[in-house]
Scaffold this active site. Structure first.
Site, PDB file in Angstrom:
ATOM      1  N   LYS A  61     -78.940  18.443  45.042  1.00 48.82           N
ATOM      2  CA  LYS A  61     -79.520  17.784  46.226  1.00 48.82           C
ATOM      3  C   LYS A  61     -80.801  18.485  46.649  1.00 48.82           C
ATOM      4  O   LYS A  61     -81.769  17.837  47.054  1.00 48.82           O
ATOM      5  CB  LYS A  61     -78.498  17.766  47.377  1.00 48.82           C
ATOM      6  N   ASP A 118     -74.473  10.416  54.699  1.00 45.48           N
ATOM      7  CA  ASP A 118     -73.359  10.066  53.805  1.00 45.48           C
ATOM      8  C   ASP A 118     -72.746   8.715  54.182  1.00 45.48           C
ATOM      9  O   ASP A 118     -72.010   8.123  53.402  1.00 45.48           O
ATOM     10  CB  ASP A 118     -72.243  11.124  53.931  1.00 45.48           C
ATOM     11  N   GLN A 162     -70.939  18.997  52.743  1.00 43.57           N
ATOM     12  CA  GLN A 162     -70.366  18.816  51.413  1.00 43.57           C
ATOM     13  C   GLN A 162     -68.835  18.863  51.488  1.00 43.57           C
ATOM     14  O   GLN A 162     -68.258  19.768  52.076  1.00 43.57           O
ATOM     15  CB  GLN A 162     -70.900  19.921  50.475  1.00 43.57           C
TER      16      GLN A 162
HETATM   17  N1  GUN Z   1     -68.182  15.575  47.672  1.00 45.89           N
HETATM   18  C1  GUN Z   1     -68.062  14.733  46.616  1.00 45.89           C
HETATM   19  N2  GUN Z   1     -68.811  13.630  46.827  1.00 45.89           N
HETATM   20  C2  GUN Z   1     -69.395  13.770  48.032  1.00 45.89           C
HETATM   21  C3  GUN Z   1     -70.300  12.977  48.792  1.00 45.89           C
HETATM   22  O1  GUN Z   1     -70.695  11.883  48.398  1.00 45.89           O
HETATM   23  N3  GUN Z   1     -70.693  13.485  49.982  1.00 45.89           N
HETATM   24  C4  GUN Z   1     -70.248  14.674  50.442  1.00 45.89           C
HETATM   25  N4  GUN Z   1     -70.664  15.078  51.633  1.00 45.89           N
HETATM   26  N5  GUN Z   1     -69.415  15.446  49.771  1.00 45.89           N
HETATM   27  C5  GUN Z   1     -69.002  15.002  48.559  1.00 45.89           C
END
Ligand code: GUN
Length: 287
Positions: free
Chosen positions: A52, A119, A96
């Site tokens: 990211k 998200d 996350q």
């Molecule tokens: N962990 C696995 N996939 C995701 C996601 O799309 N967003 C977040 N925040 N954590 C994750």
């Protein structure tokens, strides 16, 4: 023989658009900032966060990272979210997942300002999507939104088609079904307790697999020429990344298929960048 849907290519296109809009904002003195919060030492989560950060660099965003110890108290994490909510320089907040078991994930997700919820996990944003309130400034969950882009890329019309989603998670399965429904698909959600799953899948013009089991979807479960989208991210016996679909076995029967890696994964990342830009544009509009 299937046509391969190149997720990397589509993701690059989405990111290029985001980058262009970001540089236009910069010319007006506006920067775009994503704050990422990671708790604990889960190696996979750290890889995601690193990716990211790279995506942010690619498109010209500022990225801020808060790496917290696994034993952090929930109150302390909540206090950080509150600070990020109040920080006018922060456009998007991503926590996350998964969080350590002593932390109530839903309390944390619900505490993120809906205007910074890139998200799209906050109930308010989930609700907007559920009622079809999907305008230019809507946050859509990254993976399902990315899948929609990949389906559009095929040129196959969704309207009236049988769409089968395998998996009912809040992050993928449920929102995926809603977005397909929004495009007038006839949607069936299958899950671990579904009876006659293979038979239902055989009726699918568009099949989205989000099960979390390597090689779950086999050729005998496909309708001839179906669009097959593989959301799976599994490790096989040799530790190699593989999807939920038996790619080799399904290749000849499917009309379109996404590879793993190089299919949905890059799209999820690209859509996060798009949502973060949306957050910045929304803030701009509101101030
Ligand atoms: N962990 C696995 N996939 C995701 C996601 O799309 N967003 C977040 N925040 N954590 C994750």
């Amino acid at each position: 023989m299937a046509k391969i849907i190149d997720g990397k290519k589509v993701a690059e296109r989405v990111k290029a658009d985001v980058k262009q809009e970001t540089s236009k904002l910069k010319e007006r003195g506006i920067s775009v900032t994503l704050a990422v919060v990671i708790v604990g030492d889960d190696p996979a989560s750290h890889v995601y966060v690193k990716n990211k950060r790279k995506d942010c660099e690619d498109v010209g965003f500022i990225s801020i990272e808060h790496a917290l110890p696994a034993d952090i108290e929930q109150d302390e994490l909540s206090a950080l979210i509150e600070r990020l909510n109040a920080d006018t320089l922060v456009d998007g907040i991503l926590v996350q997942l998964p969080l350590p078991p002593h932390i109530d994930e839903s309390v944390i997700i619900n505490s993120i300002s809906p205007d910074k919820d890139v998200d799209a996990f906050h109930p308010q944003n989930v609700g907007h999507m559920m009622i079809g309130d999907i305008g230019d400034f809507a946050f859509l969950p990254c993976t399902p939104a990315g899948v929609m882009e990949l389906i559009k890329e095929t040129g196959v019309e969704i309207q009236g088609k049988n769409c089968v989603v395998i998996g009912r998670s809040n992050i993928v399965g449920k929102p995926m079904a809603m977005l397909l429904l929004h495009e007038h698909g006839t949607v069936t959600i299958c899950h671990s307790r579904t009876q006659n799953l293979a038979q239902i899948c055989r009726g699918a013009d568009i099949l989205v697999a989000a099960v979390g089991r390597a090689g779950f979807v086999t050729a005998d479960m496909l309708k001839e020429s179906a669009v097959v989208i593989d959301v799976g991210m599994n490790k096989n016996a040799e530790g190699k990344l593989c999807g939920d679909v038996d790619y080799q076995g399904c290749f000849d029967k499917a009309g379109y298929i996404t590879p793993v890696p190089g299919g949905v994964g890059p799209m999820t990342r690209a859509m996060l960048m798009k949502n973060t830009l949306t957050a910045a544009k929304k803030k701009e509009l509101l101030t």
